[in-house]
Design a protein around this motif. Structure first.
Motif, PDB file in Angstrom:
ATOM      1  N   LEU A 103      -5.571   1.538  -6.541  1.00 27.62           N
ATOM      2  CA  LEU A 103      -6.725   0.646  -6.422  1.00 27.62           C
ATOM      3  C   LEU A 103      -6.359  -0.751  -5.915  1.00 27.62           C
ATOM      4  CD1 LEU A 103      -8.434   1.651  -9.767  1.00 27.62           C
ATOM      5  CD2 LEU A 103      -9.547   1.770  -7.520  1.00 27.62           C
ATOM      6  N   ARG A 104      -5.140  -1.182  -6.154  1.00 28.98           N
ATOM      7  CA  ARG A 104      -4.774  -2.579  -5.931  1.00 28.98           C
ATOM      8  C   ARG A 104      -5.154  -3.149  -4.569  1.00 28.98           C
ATOM      9  NH1 ARG A 104       0.596  -5.823  -5.264  1.00 28.98           N
ATOM     10  NH2 ARG A 104      -0.088  -7.806  -6.120  1.00 28.98           N
ATOM     11  N   PRO A 105      -4.939  -2.436  -3.459  1.00 33.68           N
ATOM     12  CA  PRO A 105      -5.296  -3.051  -2.179  1.00 33.68           C
ATOM     13  C   PRO A 105      -6.792  -3.269  -1.982  1.00 33.68           C
ATOM     14  CG  PRO A 105      -3.769  -1.207  -1.868  1.00 33.68           C
ATOM     15  CD  PRO A 105      -4.261  -1.142  -3.272  1.00 33.68           C
ATOM     16  N   PHE A 106      -7.628  -2.657  -2.835  1.00 30.32           N
ATOM     17  CA  PHE A 106      -9.060  -2.616  -2.542  1.00 30.32           C
ATOM     18  C   PHE A 106      -9.947  -3.322  -3.565  1.00 30.32           C
ATOM     19  CE2 PHE A 106      -6.895   1.163  -0.945  1.00 30.32           C
ATOM     20  CZ  PHE A 106      -7.141   1.034   0.399  1.00 30.32           C
ATOM     21  N   SER A 187      -3.198  -6.258   0.727  1.00 27.38           N
ATOM     22  CA  SER A 187      -2.149  -5.348   1.172  1.00 27.38           C
ATOM     23  C   SER A 187      -1.360  -5.987   2.306  1.00 27.38           C
ATOM     24  CB  SER A 187      -2.747  -4.025   1.665  1.00 27.38           C
ATOM     25  OG  SER A 187      -1.769  -3.237   2.313  1.00 27.38           O
ATOM     26  N   ILE A 188      -0.054  -5.799   2.298  1.00 27.20           N
ATOM     27  CA  ILE A 188       0.760  -6.318   3.400  1.00 27.20           C
ATOM     28  C   ILE A 188       0.466  -5.571   4.695  1.00 27.20           C
ATOM     29  CG2 ILE A 188       2.609  -7.132   1.905  1.00 27.20           C
ATOM     30  CD1 ILE A 188       4.214  -4.617   2.691  1.00 27.20           C
ATOM     31  N   TYR A 189      -0.191  -4.408   4.591  1.00 20.73           N
ATOM     32  CA  TYR A 189      -0.520  -3.615   5.767  1.00 20.73           C
ATOM     33  C   TYR A 189      -1.962  -3.792   6.238  1.00 20.73           C
ATOM     34  CZ  TYR A 189       3.751  -1.315   4.279  1.00 20.73           C
ATOM     35  OH  TYR A 189       5.038  -1.070   3.888  1.00 20.73           O
ATOM     36  N   ALA A 190      -2.750  -4.569   5.506  1.00 18.67           N
ATOM     37  CA  ALA A 190      -4.175  -4.702   5.834  1.00 18.67           C
ATOM     38  C   ALA A 190      -4.381  -5.247   7.244  1.00 18.67           C
ATOM     39  CB  ALA A 190      -4.875  -5.583   4.817  1.00 18.67           C
TER      40      ALA A 190
END
Length: 198
Positions: A103-106, A187-190
């Motif tokens: 859930l963390r990235p969102f 997120s580092i990838y967002a």
């Protein structure tokens, strides 16, 4: 070595080129769009898994999310409620951390913290029956999200084991999961995913 035209050409990342990473980024964008479906497929593994509880773990997830939705919680909160126990299949000893990591990235920092800590807070209702300390959560008293986590457990999680409750079906929540998991906020990838999708 025979390289495919839609794959990177390096054998070690240190030799990657802009063209390689443009190719990989393009694949990432497509793969990321399928994340909600993969999450829901994993959630369905809880179907039929009772573990001695009055209802199976999927129904508990649906009931927790339904209670939160009917109480007027926003979509991200409801999705957190739906997925809070998704780690049960792989994390018998740390399931909250697995759901929280997904859930963390969102979700907001508060919702991530609730998902991550709900195991400790849920213990208030049963740890004393299995040789544990029901007041383990007191170590976190004073934390900015203490009351929010306690409320989640009291109103939705510990209350979500009623065999007679009319939970919404998983299909009701699928669009919510799709919308929440389409918008990474932490997120580092967002940025890379957004750039590749654009």
């Amino acid at each position: 070595m025979n390289h495919q035209p839609d794959r990177a050409r390096f054998s070690a990342m240190e030799h990657g080129t802009q063209a390689d990473w443009s190719t990989i980024s393009g694949h990432f964008a497509t793969f990321a769009k399928g994340l909600p479906a993969r999450v829901l497929t994993h959630l369905k593994l809880l179907d039929g898994d009772y573990g001695g509880f009055p209802i199976d773990r999927l129904e508990h997830s649906l009931q927790t999310a339904t209670r939160a939705h009917r109480d007027g919680r926003d979509e991200a909160y409801v999705v957190m409620a739906l997925l809070h126990d998704i780690g049960d299949t792989l994390g018998s000893f740390n399931h909250p951390e697995i759901g929280a990591a997904m859930l963390r990235p969102f979700v907001s920092e508060e919702l991530h913290w609730i998902a991550n800590m709900h195991g400790v807070f849920q213990g208030y209702y049963f740890f004393h029956y299995i040789g544990g300390d029901r007041d383990l959560r007191e170590a976190y008293r004073g934390h900015p999200h203490f009351e929010a986590c306690a409320e989640f457990c009291e109103k939705y999680d510990q209350a979500g084991f009623d065999p007679a409750y009319d939970s919404a079906p998983l299909s009701f929540f699928e669009p919510m999961v799709g919308r929440v998991f389409a918008r990474p906020i932490n997120s580092i990838y967002a940025g890379a995913g957004a750039k590749a999708a654009g």
